[in-house]
Design an enzyme around this catalytic site. Structure first.
Site, PDB file in Angstrom:
ATOM      1  N   ASP A 138       0.774  -1.137   0.083  1.00 59.80           N
ATOM      2  CA  ASP A 138      -0.018   0.073   0.048  1.00 59.80           C
ATOM      3  C   ASP A 138       0.912   1.022   0.030  1.00 59.80           C
ATOM      4  O   ASP A 138       1.867   1.321  -0.744  1.00 59.80           O
ATOM      5  CB  ASP A 138      -0.971   0.169   1.175  1.00 59.80           C
ATOM      6  CG  ASP A 138      -2.133   1.021   1.184  1.00 59.80           C
ATOM      7  OD1 ASP A 138      -3.236   0.769   0.439  1.00 59.80           O
ATOM      8  OD2 ASP A 138      -1.917   2.074   1.833  1.00 59.80           O
ATOM      9  N   TRP A 139       0.783   2.296   0.827  1.00 60.03           N
ATOM     10  CA  TRP A 139       1.474   3.388   0.994  1.00 60.03           C
ATOM     11  C   TRP A 139       2.785   3.283   1.208  1.00 60.03           C
ATOM     12  O   TRP A 139       3.738   3.957   1.012  1.00 60.03           O
ATOM     13  CB  TRP A 139       0.727   4.564   1.858  1.00 60.03           C
ATOM     14  CG  TRP A 139       0.160   5.491   1.057  1.00 60.03           C
ATOM     15  CD1 TRP A 139      -1.268   5.735   0.944  1.00 60.03           C
ATOM     16  CD2 TRP A 139       0.897   6.791   0.348  1.00 60.03           C
ATOM     17  NE1 TRP A 139      -1.440   6.808   0.200  1.00 60.03           N
ATOM     18  CE2 TRP A 139      -0.268   7.255  -0.198  1.00 60.03           C
ATOM     19  CE3 TRP A 139       1.991   7.381   0.238  1.00 60.03           C
ATOM     20  CZ2 TRP A 139      -0.299   8.751  -0.750  1.00 60.03           C
ATOM     21  CZ3 TRP A 139       2.287   8.177  -0.545  1.00 60.03           C
ATOM     22  CH2 TRP A 139       1.309   9.154  -0.877  1.00 60.03           C
ATOM     23  N   TRP A 178     -13.445   7.162  -2.998  1.00 56.90           N
ATOM     24  CA  TRP A 178     -12.565   7.004  -1.525  1.00 56.90           C
ATOM     25  C   TRP A 178     -12.045   8.179  -0.948  1.00 56.90           C
ATOM     26  O   TRP A 178     -12.121   8.670   0.069  1.00 56.90           O
ATOM     27  CB  TRP A 178     -11.802   5.880  -1.877  1.00 56.90           C
ATOM     28  CG  TRP A 178     -10.481   5.591  -0.928  1.00 56.90           C
ATOM     29  CD1 TRP A 178      -9.203   5.701  -1.353  1.00 56.90           C
ATOM     30  CD2 TRP A 178     -10.525   5.584   0.401  1.00 56.90           C
ATOM     31  NE1 TRP A 178      -8.445   5.287  -0.120  1.00 56.90           N
ATOM     32  CE2 TRP A 178      -9.242   5.461   1.022  1.00 56.90           C
ATOM     33  CE3 TRP A 178     -11.644   5.711   1.589  1.00 56.90           C
ATOM     34  CZ2 TRP A 178      -8.876   5.190   2.437  1.00 56.90           C
ATOM     35  CZ3 TRP A 178     -11.210   5.622   2.994  1.00 56.90           C
ATOM     36  CH2 TRP A 178      -9.773   5.437   3.129  1.00 56.90           C
ATOM     37  N   ASP A 264      -7.977  -8.702  -3.747  1.00 53.09           N
ATOM     38  CA  ASP A 264      -7.852  -7.316  -3.219  1.00 53.09           C
ATOM     39  C   ASP A 264      -8.910  -6.529  -3.956  1.00 53.09           C
ATOM     40  O   ASP A 264      -8.704  -6.370  -5.168  1.00 53.09           O
ATOM     41  CB  ASP A 264      -6.343  -6.942  -3.555  1.00 53.09           C
ATOM     42  CG  ASP A 264      -5.873  -5.742  -3.074  1.00 53.09           C
ATOM     43  OD1 ASP A 264      -7.012  -5.046  -2.655  1.00 53.09           O
ATOM     44  OD2 ASP A 264      -4.910  -5.120  -2.989  1.00 53.09           O
ATOM     45  N   HIS A 294      -6.977  -6.930   0.775  1.00 51.72           N
ATOM     46  CA  HIS A 294      -5.854  -6.039   0.344  1.00 51.72           C
ATOM     47  C   HIS A 294      -4.716  -6.117   1.531  1.00 51.72           C
ATOM     48  O   HIS A 294      -3.474  -5.798   1.240  1.00 51.72           O
ATOM     49  CB  HIS A 294      -6.517  -4.358   0.473  1.00 51.72           C
ATOM     50  CG  HIS A 294      -5.496  -3.525   0.288  1.00 51.72           C
ATOM     51  ND1 HIS A 294      -4.725  -3.116  -0.831  1.00 51.72           N
ATOM     52  CD2 HIS A 294      -5.290  -2.385   1.020  1.00 51.72           C
ATOM     53  CE1 HIS A 294      -4.035  -2.186  -0.833  1.00 51.72           C
ATOM     54  NE2 HIS A 294      -4.248  -1.631   0.398  1.00 51.72           N
TER      55      HIS A 294
END
Length: 320
Positions: A138-139, A178, A264, A294
């Protein structure tokens, strides 16, 4: 254990660098009492100073260094299942500023890609980390792969879990929704987000652990900011470091492992991008983490850690 809940709503004014300018921000310390009921995270707290902030990290074991970076809206708790499996290594997992047991800045506009990037620079320099096996999701990927691109000599291997490297192209409609949700929700539902993006139903204890760093809306600025910091146009300041990450990875001649899950709803399918990008990907077995969403470290942490162990022992690379 820490300062207790009585101080959490008393922010301190401190000077922090944002966009190359010194600005005064309101800083909140973690409410450490909220972490005391977490039974499956027995790891020692460590802190590194970053400007006027404290960045928390776990640092367990000895041996080759594994640096594991979390994403939105999780914290180092996400990697707790890795450590018993990867007992032959030194596992380091920080909490980004605004997450976990790290300090929180009030106001989502006070977070930037640069702030997070510099906090990671600070971490690897102050801990003098070299020959790193980087694990990102992710980030953690947007920031960690940009860090690798800036300091490739410090990194020995890279493990890429569900993430991407956006460079300002048009955002898909679900992601736009989102962003709006994150920006305008009265108090972002942290555990609800983690549960939504997971394939399996998570226990109340696990969801409470993800809620622990965020006792109030004031503490959630970092979590609100991350969706808004994903570059939506080519002039976004985050684009250049991620373009550089793409360039460096396209010439990466060191070991690389791509492990994406099959359920995911957020970044499913992006493994194909990394397979095309990485020149060493043909040397890797194509592995899919099955029945995980995810946050695959949460749902399949032991399995992923076992693959990383094999990878570091060179058992997942095809012998020529």
């Amino acid at each position: 254990m820490g300062n207790g809940s009585k101080n959490i709503f008393k922010p301190n004014l401190k000077a922090v660098t944002l966009n190359n300018k010194k600005v005064t921000m309101q800083i909140l310390k973690p409410d450490f009492s909220r972490f005391e009921s977490i039974k499956d995270f027995p790891y020692k707290e460590n802190f590194v100073d970053f400007e006027q902030l404290k960045m928390h990290y776990i640092d367990e074991g000895e041996g080759e260094i594994i640096l594991a970076l979390h994403g939105e809206p999780t914290w180092s708790y996400l990697y707790r299942k890795f450590i018993p499996i990867l007992k032959d290594y030194r596992c380091i997992a920080p909490d980004f500023i605004g997450f976990g047991k790290s300090d929180k800045i009030i106001g989502h506009k006070n977070y930037s890609f640069d702030l997070h990037f510099r906090s990671l620079e600070n971490l690897i320099h102050k801990l003098d980390l070299n020959n790193i096996t980087l694990v990102v999701q992710d980030w953690g990927g947007l920031l960690g792969l940009s860090l690798l691109a800036e300091y490739p000599e410090r990194f020995k291997r890279v493990v890429i879990l569900n993430t991407s490297l956006p460079i300002g192209k048009k955002l898909p409609l679900p992601f736009k929704i989102w962003r709006i949700f994150a920006k305008y929700h009265p108090s972002l539902p942290i555990s609800g987000i983690v549960q939504y993006a997971s394939h399996h139903k998570l226990s109340k204890e696990v969801l409470n652990a993800y809620n622990a760093p965020f006792p109030s809306k004031k503490h959630k600025g970092g979590a609100v900011a991350f969706p808004l910091l994903v570059p939506a146009n080519p002039k976004d300041p985050a684009v250049k470091p991620m373009q550089k990450a793409r360039e460096v990875l396209s010439k990466w001649n060191k070991p690389a492992l791509v492990l994406f899950s099959d359920k995911d709803k957020v970044l499913g399918g992006f493994q194909k991008f990394f397979y095309r990008l990485l020149p060493t990907s043909h040397e890797q077995q194509k592995i899919t983490i099955k029945d995980a969403g995810h946050f695959l470290q949460e749902e399949k942490g032991e399995e992923i850690a076992a693959y990383i162990d094999q990878f570091m022992k060179d058992e997942l690379r095809i012998k020529k």
